[in-house]
Design a protein around this motif. Structure first.
Motif, mmCIF file in Angstrom:
data_model
loop_
_atom_site.group_PDB
_atom_site.id
_atom_site.type_symbol
_atom_site.label_atom_id
_atom_site.label_comp_id
_atom_site.label_asym_id
_atom_site.label_seq_id
_atom_site.Cartn_x
_atom_site.Cartn_y
_atom_site.Cartn_z
ATOM 1 N N CYS A 1 -8.739 39.032 -32.437
ATOM 2 C CA CYS A 1 -8.216 40.126 -31.621
ATOM 3 C C CYS A 1 -7.717 39.606 -30.280
ATOM 4 O O CYS A 1 -7.925 38.459 -29.924
ATOM 5 N N ASP A 2 -7.101 40.503 -29.532
ATOM 6 C CA ASP A 2 -6.603 40.196 -28.195
ATOM 7 C C ASP A 2 -7.691 40.520 -27.193
ATOM 8 O O ASP A 2 -8.171 41.643 -27.154
ATOM 9 N N SER B 1 -9.399 34.665 -30.429
ATOM 10 C CA SER B 1 -8.575 35.693 -29.812
ATOM 11 C C SER B 1 -7.263 35.091 -29.360
ATOM 12 O O SER B 1 -7.066 33.887 -29.406
ATOM 13 N N GLY B 2 -6.387 35.937 -28.902
ATOM 14 C CA GLY B 2 -5.137 35.462 -28.339
ATOM 15 C C GLY B 2 -4.065 36.520 -28.379
ATOM 16 O O GLY B 2 -3.913 37.225 -29.374
ATOM 17 N N LYS B 3 -3.349 36.631 -27.294
ATOM 18 C CA LYS B 3 -2.304 37.643 -27.188
ATOM 19 C C LYS B 3 -1.206 37.437 -28.227
ATOM 20 O O LYS B 3 -0.712 38.388 -28.819
ATOM 21 N N ASN B 4 -0.825 36.178 -28.475
ATOM 22 C CA ASN B 4 0.226 35.916 -29.460
ATOM 23 C C ASN B 4 -0.176 36.418 -30.837
ATOM 24 O O ASN B 4 0.629 36.978 -31.571
ATOM 25 N N LYS C 1 -9.602 30.740 -27.701
ATOM 26 C CA LYS C 1 -8.541 31.645 -27.256
ATOM 27 C C LYS C 1 -7.201 30.952 -27.459
ATOM 28 O O LYS C 1 -6.898 29.964 -26.808
ATOM 29 N N HIS D 1 -2.312 38.807 -31.519
ATOM 30 C CA HIS D 1 -2.376 40.274 -31.491
ATOM 31 C C HIS D 1 -0.981 40.896 -31.501
ATOM 32 O O HIS D 1 -0.704 41.807 -32.266
ATOM 33 N N ASN D 2 -0.095 40.376 -30.662
ATOM 34 C CA ASN D 2 1.236 40.972 -30.531
ATOM 35 C C ASN D 2 2.030 40.929 -31.824
ATOM 36 O O ASN D 2 2.807 41.809 -32.112
ATOM 37 N N ASP E 1 -7.494 39.604 -23.680
ATOM 38 C CA ASP E 1 -7.063 39.240 -22.333
ATOM 39 C C ASP E 1 -7.878 39.976 -21.273
ATOM 40 O O ASP E 1 -8.221 39.418 -20.250
ATOM 41 N N GLY F 1 -3.263 30.442 -27.325
ATOM 42 C CA GLY F 1 -2.156 30.792 -26.445
ATOM 43 C C GLY F 1 -1.106 29.701 -26.501
ATOM 44 O O GLY F 1 -0.920 29.067 -27.528
#
Length: 192
Positions: free
Chosen positions: A174-175, A139-142, A25, A144-145, A177, A27
């Motif tokens: 993918c994200d 995965s990871g929000k960064n 993950k 994905h965003n 979270d 981040g």
């Protein structure tokens, strides 16, 4: 965090997990977890603190272990942002600036992506050598965003081929979270 995502992923896949699954993950730093069979391996997966053969362009002191040049410097968003700021000559460059530069295929930004994916593939190789081939979820929000998943998928595919890994990405980056939160709940429930 990484173990929570691994718990969510292994529960979601239920009977599909026929070999170990490594979750990374991404981040500010990065977290990892390993699902084996129907459970999550309790072995600490502290890869962010490791010194890899792939070297970061710039080395920073790790906040908890004090080492310089750890995997966190290759893969974590905070270190990538700082390094991109130095390489681009824009000390105030943000992670978003780095991401936009990647989408433009800027040379400095792409060099950081290549080193990050080489670091990720080395981590997968370490796990593969211990637990046989693994399915890999990143995965990871960064990611994905800023829609970097497609570029990282391609770059990781090349890095995997270079290392002759038997492991594979089991789905696009993918994200997750929400699955991290669900996995944390499942881990808490398992401990009861």
């Amino acid at each position: 965090d990484g173990e929570a995502v691994a718990a969510a992923e292994s529960t979601w896949r239920s009977g599909d997990l026929d070999r170990p699954m490594l979750v990374l993950k991404l981040g500010t730093s990065f977290a990892s977890g390993l699902a084996i069979g129907t459970g999550v391996c309790s072995l600490p997966m502290q890869f962010a603190k490791c010194l890899l053969s792939v070297q970061p362009i710039r080395k920073y002191e790790h906040p908890s272990v004090g080492l310089r040049g750890t995997a966190r410097d290759l893969i974590g968003a905070e270190a990538i942002e700082r390094t991109y700021g130095k390489l681009s000559g824009n000390a105030s460059a943000s992670y978003e600036d780095f991401c936009l530069a990647v989408l433009r295929h800027d040379g400095s930004a792409m060099q950081l992506v290549e080193r990050a994916t080489d670091g990720l593939s080395e981590i997968v190789e370490i796990v593969e050598n211990i637990w046989s081939p693994v399915d890999v979820v990143i995965s990871g929000k960064n990611v994905h965003n800023f829609k970097l998943g497609e570029i990282l998928n391609k770059s990781l595919g090349v890095a995997f081929l270079r290392r002759n890994l038997k492991s594979q990405l089991s789905r696009p980056i993918c994200d997750v979270d929400l699955s991290a939160a669900m996995g944390a709940a499942m881990l808490a429930y398992m401990d009861l």
